[in-house]
Design an enzyme around this catalytic site. Structure first.
Site, PDB file in Angstrom:
ATOM      1  N   GLN A 178      -0.350   2.657  -6.110  1.00  0.00           N
ATOM      2  CA  GLN A 178      -1.766   3.041  -6.103  1.00  0.00           C
ATOM      3  C   GLN A 178      -2.485   2.739  -7.428  1.00  0.00           C
ATOM      4  O   GLN A 178      -3.607   2.266  -7.430  1.00  0.00           O
ATOM      5  CB  GLN A 178      -1.910   4.524  -5.778  1.00  0.00           C
ATOM      6  CG  GLN A 178      -2.558   4.717  -4.430  1.00  0.00           C
ATOM      7  CD  GLN A 178      -2.441   6.138  -3.923  1.00  0.00           C
ATOM      8  OE1 GLN A 178      -1.786   6.977  -4.519  1.00  0.00           O
ATOM      9  NE2 GLN A 178      -3.103   6.406  -2.819  1.00  0.00           N
ATOM     10  N   SER A 205      -8.182  -1.809  -4.063  1.00  0.00           N
ATOM     11  CA  SER A 205      -8.864  -0.517  -3.969  1.00  0.00           C
ATOM     12  C   SER A 205      -9.853  -0.326  -5.112  1.00  0.00           C
ATOM     13  O   SER A 205     -10.983   0.099  -4.892  1.00  0.00           O
ATOM     14  CB  SER A 205      -7.850   0.628  -3.997  1.00  0.00           C
ATOM     15  OG  SER A 205      -7.069   0.583  -2.831  1.00  0.00           O
ATOM     16  N   ARG A 258       0.852  -1.197   0.000  1.00  0.00           N
ATOM     17  CA  ARG A 258       0.000   0.000   0.000  1.00  0.00           C
ATOM     18  C   ARG A 258       0.881   1.237   0.000  1.00  0.00           C
ATOM     19  O   ARG A 258       1.013   1.931   0.995  1.00  0.00           O
ATOM     20  CB  ARG A 258      -0.889  -0.055   1.247  1.00  0.00           C
ATOM     21  CG  ARG A 258      -2.342  -0.412   1.031  1.00  0.00           C
ATOM     22  CD  ARG A 258      -2.613  -1.738   0.413  1.00  0.00           C
ATOM     23  NE  ARG A 258      -3.866  -1.719  -0.360  1.00  0.00           N
ATOM     24  CZ  ARG A 258      -5.061  -1.823   0.175  1.00  0.00           C
ATOM     25  NH1 ARG A 258      -5.208  -1.981   1.459  1.00  0.00           N
ATOM     26  NH2 ARG A 258      -6.138  -1.778  -0.586  1.00  0.00           N
ATOM     27  N   ASP A 289      -3.481  -0.885  -7.729  1.00  0.00           N
ATOM     28  CA  ASP A 289      -4.070  -1.476  -6.527  1.00  0.00           C
ATOM     29  C   ASP A 289      -5.460  -2.044  -6.834  1.00  0.00           C
ATOM     30  O   ASP A 289      -6.467  -1.337  -6.815  1.00  0.00           O
ATOM     31  CB  ASP A 289      -4.150  -0.401  -5.434  1.00  0.00           C
ATOM     32  CG  ASP A 289      -4.506  -0.997  -4.078  1.00  0.00           C
ATOM     33  OD1 ASP A 289      -5.310  -1.946  -4.036  1.00  0.00           O
ATOM     34  OD2 ASP A 289      -3.985  -0.519  -3.065  1.00  0.00           O
ATOM     35  N   TYR A 346      -2.451  -2.492   5.802  1.00  0.00           N
ATOM     36  CA  TYR A 346      -3.473  -3.512   6.025  1.00  0.00           C
ATOM     37  C   TYR A 346      -3.735  -3.643   7.522  1.00  0.00           C
ATOM     38  O   TYR A 346      -2.824  -3.479   8.336  1.00  0.00           O
ATOM     39  CB  TYR A 346      -3.025  -4.867   5.467  1.00  0.00           C
ATOM     40  CG  TYR A 346      -2.888  -4.871   3.965  1.00  0.00           C
ATOM     41  CD1 TYR A 346      -3.984  -5.157   3.153  1.00  0.00           C
ATOM     42  CD2 TYR A 346      -1.685  -4.578   3.352  1.00  0.00           C
ATOM     43  CE1 TYR A 346      -3.869  -5.149   1.775  1.00  0.00           C
ATOM     44  CE2 TYR A 346      -1.558  -4.567   1.974  1.00  0.00           C
ATOM     45  CZ  TYR A 346      -2.659  -4.862   1.192  1.00  0.00           C
ATOM     46  OH  TYR A 346      -2.537  -4.846  -0.169  1.00  0.00           O
TER      47      TYR A 346
HETATM   48  P1  NAD Z   1      -9.527  -3.418   4.105  1.00  0.00           P
HETATM   49  O1  NAD Z   1     -10.444  -3.778   2.985  1.00  0.00           O
HETATM   50  O2  NAD Z   1      -8.411  -4.359   4.397  1.00  0.00           O
HETATM   51  O3  NAD Z   1     -10.382  -3.195   5.443  1.00  0.00           O
HETATM   52  C1  NAD Z   1     -11.483  -2.320   5.456  1.00  0.00           C
HETATM   53  C2  NAD Z   1     -11.428  -1.423   6.670  1.00  0.00           C
HETATM   54  O4  NAD Z   1     -11.781  -2.177   7.829  1.00  0.00           O
HETATM   55  C3  NAD Z   1     -10.074  -0.796   6.971  1.00  0.00           C
HETATM   56  O5  NAD Z   1     -10.225   0.600   7.025  1.00  0.00           O
HETATM   57  C4  NAD Z   1      -9.687  -1.375   8.318  1.00  0.00           C
HETATM   58  O6  NAD Z   1      -8.973  -0.447   9.129  1.00  0.00           O
HETATM   59  C5  NAD Z   1     -11.045  -1.666   8.906  1.00  0.00           C
HETATM   60  N1  NAD Z   1     -11.039  -2.634  10.019  1.00  0.00           N
HETATM   61  C6  NAD Z   1     -10.282  -3.748  10.187  1.00  0.00           C
HETATM   62  N2  NAD Z   1     -10.596  -4.353  11.352  1.00  0.00           N
HETATM   63  C7  NAD Z   1     -11.585  -3.604  11.917  1.00  0.00           C
HETATM   64  C8  NAD Z   1     -12.325  -3.684  13.122  1.00  0.00           C
HETATM   65  N3  NAD Z   1     -12.120  -4.664  13.994  1.00  0.00           N
HETATM   66  N4  NAD Z   1     -13.252  -2.735  13.363  1.00  0.00           N
HETATM   67  C9  NAD Z   1     -13.459  -1.724  12.495  1.00  0.00           C
HETATM   68  N5  NAD Z   1     -12.787  -1.583  11.358  1.00  0.00           N
HETATM   69  C10 NAD Z   1     -11.863  -2.509  11.074  1.00  0.00           C
HETATM   70  O7  NAD Z   1      -8.906  -1.992   3.885  1.00  0.00           O
HETATM   71  P2  NAD Z   1      -8.755  -1.125   2.561  1.00  0.00           P
HETATM   72  O8  NAD Z   1     -10.006  -0.416   2.323  1.00  0.00           O
HETATM   73  O9  NAD Z   1      -8.256  -2.011   1.446  1.00  0.00           O
HETATM   74  O10 NAD Z   1      -7.602  -0.114   2.924  1.00  0.00           O
HETATM   75  C11 NAD Z   1      -7.467   0.473   4.185  1.00  0.00           C
HETATM   76  C12 NAD Z   1      -6.660   1.753   4.074  1.00  0.00           C
HETATM   77  O11 NAD Z   1      -5.393   1.505   3.468  1.00  0.00           O
HETATM   78  C13 NAD Z   1      -7.301   2.810   3.173  1.00  0.00           C
HETATM   79  O12 NAD Z   1      -8.287   3.553   3.760  1.00  0.00           O
HETATM   80  C14 NAD Z   1      -6.101   3.654   2.824  1.00  0.00           C
HETATM   81  O13 NAD Z   1      -5.824   4.613   3.808  1.00  0.00           O
HETATM   82  C15 NAD Z   1      -4.997   2.666   2.799  1.00  0.00           C
HETATM   83  N6  NAD Z   1      -4.695   2.371   1.395  1.00  0.00           N
HETATM   84  C16 NAD Z   1      -3.558   2.885   0.872  1.00  0.00           C
HETATM   85  C17 NAD Z   1      -3.260   2.618  -0.463  1.00  0.00           C
HETATM   86  C18 NAD Z   1      -2.023   3.167  -1.068  1.00  0.00           C
HETATM   87  O14 NAD Z   1      -1.413   4.045  -0.504  1.00  0.00           O
HETATM   88  N7  NAD Z   1      -1.586   2.604  -2.208  1.00  0.00           N
HETATM   89  C19 NAD Z   1      -4.102   1.843  -1.251  1.00  0.00           C
HETATM   90  C20 NAD Z   1      -5.267   1.354  -0.672  1.00  0.00           C
HETATM   91  C21 NAD Z   1      -5.533   1.612   0.657  1.00  0.00           C
END
Ligand code: NAD
Length: 378
Positions: A124, A130, A119, A127, A230
Site C-alpha cells: 500500500q 493509488s 494490491r 502504490d 484489479y
Molecule cells: P482502477 O483505477 O483500476 O479502476 C477504477 C474503478 O473502476 C475500480 O473500482 C473498478 O472496479 C471500476 N470498474 C472497472 N470496470 C468497470 C465497469 N465496467 N463499470 C464500472 N466500474 C468499473 O481501480 P483502483 O482505483 O486502482 O483500485 C480499485 C480497488 O482496488 C480499490 O478501491 C481498492 O479496494 C483496491 N486497492 C487495494 C490496494 C491495496 O490493498 N494495496 C491498493 C489500491 C487499490
C-alpha cells in the site's frame, strides 16, 4: 549508491521523482544524490531546496548516468542513451509498453515499473496508482466545476434559489471515491456505480447513492471480483444493463466523472454517444480513462471538446496538474520501494522471492522478465 533524479521531459509532465524530504532521507542513509538542475521547478522545488537537503545539482547526463535512477515516466530513447548498462531504474514505466521495455532490456537496465505492484496491504505505501489516482479524482471535480456553467452547491440567495449540481461517478475505486468526497465538499448531489458491489458501503459512507446493476449470472459475479485488486472486463450482458442504468442516470446528471480502467487493455465503454446526446446542454464529462482510449467514445485525449452540447474533458495526466503534492506522494512511494531493493549496506539487492519486487521487475541483465501478473484474462 549514486542516485540520479533527472528532469522529466515528457510533454505535460510536471512531476519529479524526489523531493527535499526524500533526498534528505536517502542522503542520511549514505547515498549520494544527483538532481538535474531544474528537475523540481514545475513541482515548485528550486535547486536550492534540493541542495539544502544534501543533493548535488548536476546535468542530465550525470543524473541519468547514476547507478540508480528514479523517474516519473519511462525514459525516451535519448534519455536511455545516457543511462549506464547495468543501472537500476525505478518509475511508472508502463508495464504494457512492450517496445519501450524491450529498449530498456537491450540497454542492460534493471527496470522496475511500480504500477505492476500487487494490491496487498504490504504494497500500500508504495502504490503509485493509488497515490496518483487520489489526486486525479480530486482534480477531476475541480476541472468539472471549472467547465460547468452553473454552481455546484445549492444556494439560497435574495435573487432566488440555485439547485445543487448532480454528479454521477462511474467507477468508484481510488479516483472515484476521492471524486465523490471532493464533489460532496462542493455541495453536489452524487450517485456512483462500480462493478464491485463491495464499494456500495464506501460510496454511501461518503454521502452518495449507489447505482446498483445486479448480477444475473455466476460469470458476471465472478468477473466482478477482478484479479489481484484489479478489474476484469465484464461480460457483455452486464455491460448492456449497466449502459441502460447509466443512460437513465445521465439524463438527470450535470456532471459525469468516469474512472474505470482495466490493466493492459482499452478502457471499457461506460458512456455511449446516445447517452451523451441525452444529457442536458452545458453538462460536463471528465473522462479519467482518456489515456487508455476513454470510457466514452467521444472523449479526445488531452483535449476539451463539445459534443451534443456536452463538454468532454480528456486530460490524460490529471495528477500532473497538482505537481507539488503529486511529486511529494510519488517520491514517498519510491522511497518505500527502495527499502525492498537496497540492502543494509546500502547496495542494490535483487530479491526475486519478494512478491512486490518480482511483480515490478520488468527486465534485468538483458532479459525481459515481466510476469504480467496484473493482466486479467478476458
Ligand atoms: P482502477 O483505477 O483500476 O479502476 C477504477 C474503478 O473502476 C475500480 O473500482 C473498478 O472496479 C471500476 N470498474 C472497472 N470496470 C468497470 C465497469 N465496467 N463499470 C464500472 N466500474 C468499473 O481501480 P483502483 O482505483 O486502482 O483500485 C480499485 C480497488 O482496488 C480499490 O478501491 C481498492 O479496494 C483496491 N486497492 C487495494 C490496494 C491495496 O490493498 N494495496 C491498493 C489500491 C487499490
Amino acid at each position: 549508491m549514486h542516485i540520479g533524479i533527472p528532469r522529466e521531459i515528457h510533454a505535460g509532465e510536471t512531476r519529479v521523482a524526489a523531493t527535499p524530504e526524500t533526498v534528505k532521507k536517502l542522503v542520511s542513509q549514505g547515498h549520494q544524490v544527483i538532481v538535474q538542475s531544474g528537475a523540481g521547478l514545475t513541482a515548485c522545488i528550486p535547486d536550492d531546496a534540493f541542495a539544502a537537503a544534501g543533493a548535488r545539482i548536476g546535468k542530465a547526463a550525470e543524473a541519468l548516468g547514476a547507478g540508480l535512477v528514479l523517474k516519473v515516466v519511462a525514459p525516451d530513447a535519448a534519455e536511455l542513451a545516457l543511462m549506464q548498462p547495468g543501472a537500476v531504474l525505478v518509475g511508472m514505466l508502463n508495464p504494457f509498453d512492450d517496445a519501450n521495455l524491450a529498449r530498456m532490456s537491450e540497454r542492460g537496465i534493471t527496470a522496475f515499473a511500480l504500477e505492476a505492484a500487487p494490491r496487498t496491504s504490504r504494497a500500500q505505501s508504495l502504490d503509485v496508482l493509488s497515490s496518483q489516482a487520489n489526486i486525479a479524482g480530486y482534480k477531476a471535480v475541480l476541472l468539472a466545476a471549472h467547465h460547468y456553467p452553473r454552481f455546484m452547491p445549492m444556494l439560497m440567495t435574495a435573487a432566488g434559489t440555485v439547485k445543487a449540481a448532480r454528479v454521477l461517478v462511474l467507477g468508484a475505486g481510488v479516483a472515484g471515491l476521492q471524486a465523490i468526497a471532493t464533489a460532496k465538499r462542493l455541495g453536489a448531489v452524487i450517485e456512483a456505480s462500480d462493478v464491485r458491489p463491495a464499494v456500495k458501503e464506501q460510496i454511501e459512507s461518503l454521502g452518495a447513492k449507489f447505482v446498483d446493476v445486479p448480477f444475473e449470472t455466476d460469470e458476471e459475479r465472478e468477473c466482478a471480483q477482478g484479479v489481484g485488486g484489479y478489474a476484469r472486463p465484464m461480460p457483455a450482458s452486464w455491460m448492456e444493463r449497466q449502459a441502460k442504468a447509466v443512460h437513465e442516470r445521465a439524463k438527470q446528471a450535470d456532471i459525469i466523472i468516469t474512472t474505470a480502467l482495466i490493466p493492459g487493455r482499452k478502457a471499457p465503454t461506460l458512456l455511449h454517444e446516445a447517452t451523451v446526446a441525452a444529457m442536458k446542454p452545458g453538462s460536463v464529462v471528465i473522462d479519467l480513462a482518456a489515456a487508455q482510449g476513454g470510457n466514452c467514445p467521444l472523449t479526445v485525449a488531452d483535449q476539451v471538446v463539445v459534443k451534443h452540447g456536452v463538454t468532454l474533458v480528456g486530460h490524460s495526466n490529471l495528477a500532473a496538474l497538482v505537481p507539488a503534492d503529486a511529486s511529494a506522494l510519488y517520491a514517498r512511494n519510491l522511497l518505500d520501494f527502495l527499502k525492498l531493493v537496497i540492502d543494509g549496506e546500502g547496495k542494490f539487492h535483487l530479491n526475486r522471492e519478494d512478491d512486490i519486487v518480482a511483480a515490478c521487475l520488468m527486465c534485468t541483465e538483458g532479459q525481459l522478465v515481466r510476469t504480467n501478473g496484473n493482466v486479467p484474462a478476458a
